[in-house]
Design an enzyme around this catalytic site. Structure first.
Site, mmCIF file in Angstrom:
data_model
loop_
_atom_site.group_PDB
_atom_site.id
_atom_site.type_symbol
_atom_site.label_atom_id
_atom_site.label_comp_id
_atom_site.label_asym_id
_atom_site.label_seq_id
_atom_site.Cartn_x
_atom_site.Cartn_y
_atom_site.Cartn_z
ATOM 1 C CE LYS A 1 0.124 2.220 4.290
ATOM 2 N NZ LYS A 1 1.497 2.246 4.620
ATOM 3 C CG ASP B 1 -0.904 0.271 7.886
ATOM 4 O OD1 ASP B 1 -1.792 1.148 7.864
ATOM 5 O OD2 ASP B 1 0.314 0.529 7.874
HETATM 6 O O1 C5P Z 1 0.129 -1.185 14.560
HETATM 7 P P1 C5P Z 1 1.533 -1.420 14.153
HETATM 8 O O2 C5P Z 1 2.150 -2.581 14.879
HETATM 9 O O3 C5P Z 1 1.727 -1.507 12.678
HETATM 10 O O4 C5P Z 1 2.344 -0.123 14.601
HETATM 11 C C1 C5P Z 1 3.727 -0.097 14.749
HETATM 12 C C2 C5P Z 1 4.101 1.028 15.702
HETATM 13 O O5 C5P Z 1 3.850 2.304 15.076
HETATM 14 C C3 C5P Z 1 3.271 1.058 16.979
HETATM 15 O O6 C5P Z 1 3.874 0.283 17.965
HETATM 16 C C4 C5P Z 1 3.261 2.523 17.354
HETATM 17 O O7 C5P Z 1 4.455 2.844 18.035
HETATM 18 C C5 C5P Z 1 3.303 3.223 16.020
HETATM 19 N N1 C5P Z 1 1.969 3.642 15.559
HETATM 20 C C6 C5P Z 1 1.358 4.749 16.146
HETATM 21 N N2 C5P Z 1 0.115 5.129 15.729
HETATM 22 C C7 C5P Z 1 -0.528 4.448 14.738
HETATM 23 C C8 C5P Z 1 0.079 3.330 14.135
HETATM 24 C C9 C5P Z 1 1.326 2.954 14.557
HETATM 25 O O8 C5P Z 1 1.929 5.384 17.040
HETATM 26 N N3 C5P Z 1 -1.731 4.849 14.359
#
Ligand code: C5P
Length: 307
Positions: free
Chosen positions: A18, A144
């Site tokens: 994406k 995501d």
């Molecule tokens: O959700 P995901 O594991 O992909 O996110 C990775 C990191 O990115 C999270 O641990 C967080 O620190 C940060 N993040 C965030 N806000 C979001 C998505 C991700 O702070 N909306």
């Protein structure tokens, strides 16, 4: 897309990358995540994942052609397996992941693989999961992941898990430049400082307005660029080098490191992809925006032709 198919005894799923056409940070939440407003587009740069059932085992074994990707319990395919394994009697499976989506690039390759694994295991084990269950499992694996249950072009809010499909007009082509190194999303968000001006108004989900803003280039924006470019100084120059005739906008995707230029036709992108490849830093892909897909609820009957 995301429709698993049987090939030579393996269930195969192709999982797309994406691109963020738009990414605004609205604020930091009490749970540590950031509240986002994004316009995501799935593109035809794919990983391929093959699943072979192993009825004699009750574990998952993962192989990956990219040595930088963990193949143990940290792999999101293993996490998807862990979330579903109690729902079947013979959970043993061997998995081969062919990575084409660069990792740590803001292209959500890991999240796409996670969504692909959910959908493939549901098919493999004939699980009757509702749309709500799939959404909850996807959310549990990452911000995501839910986007990939539908793909296409969508406004994504909350952590990224609230997915609102929008018209994928006009169709877009992209030159994606991976600069040859990865960036950690967590680190980018940890270092993020909200600008004093505060966030912009929410992106309109009115089709007409969104289509017009994509077409004239004004929709393209990424709030994370300033902080990332301040730390990885080469990236701003690489982004500027993508601004050529016919380009609607050139931006960073997600938290980087990948940069992209968006076009209304393939021709302009073709030439730029060649030029970026000749410059030699990292790699360049020419990719097309993909329309959305349906991940149908698995019924008692298998769809024809797959076996
Ligand atoms: O959700 P995901 O594991 O992909 O996110 C990775 C990191 O990115 C999270 O641990 C967080 O620190 C940060 N993040 C965030 N806000 C979001 C998505 C991700 O702070 N909306």
């Amino acid at each position: 897309m995301m429709r698993p198919r049987w090939e030579a005894g393996c269930l195969v799923v192709r999982t797309p990358a994406k691109i963020n056409l738009y990414l605004e940070v609205l604020g930091k939440r009490a749970d540590g995540f950031h509240e986002l407003d994004m316009l995501n587009q799935a593109v035809d740069l794919f990983d391929t994942i093959r699943f072979a059932p192993r009825p004699d085992a009750d574990e998952i074994v993962i192989h990956c052609d990219d040595p930088g990707i963990p193949t143990d319990g940290r792999n999101l395919v293993a996490k998807a397996w862990g979330l579903l394994r109690d729902r079947t009697e013979a959970p043993g499976v061997e998995v081969w992941i062919e990575k084409r989506i660069p990792a740590g690039a803001g292209l959500a390759g890991g999240s796409a693989d996670a969504a692909g694994a959910l959908v493939a295991l549901r098919t493999l084990w004939e699980l009757d999961l509702s749309g709500e269950e799939l959404q909850a499992l996807a959310e549990a694996m990452g911000s995501d992941v839910p986007f990939f249950l539908r793909g296409g072009r969508a406004v994504c809010r909350g952590r990224g898990e609230r997915v609102i499909p929008v018209a994928d007009e006009p169709p877009l082509w992209f030159v994606i430049h991976w600069p040859g190194f990865s960036i950690s999303t967590r680190e980018v968000f940890e270092a993020f400082e909200m600008p004093l001006t505060g966030p912009r108004a929410l992106l309109s989900i009115c089709s007409q307005e969104l289509v017009a803003r994509v077409r004239d280039g004004s929709a393209f924006f990424n709030r994370l660029e300033d902080g990332v470019f301040a730390r990885w100084r080469r990236l701003e120059g690489l982004r500027r080098a993508l601004v050529v005739d016919g380009c609607l906008s050139a931006r960073m995707s997600g938290s980087g490191s990948a940069l992209y230029a968006a076009f209304l036709s393939r021709d302009a992108g073709d030439e730029l992809a060649r030029v970026v490849r000749e410059r030699g830093a990292g790699s360049a892909f020419l990719a097309r925006g993909l329309p959305g897909w349906r991940v149908d609820r698995f019924g008692k009957e298998r769809s024809g032709g797959d076996h």
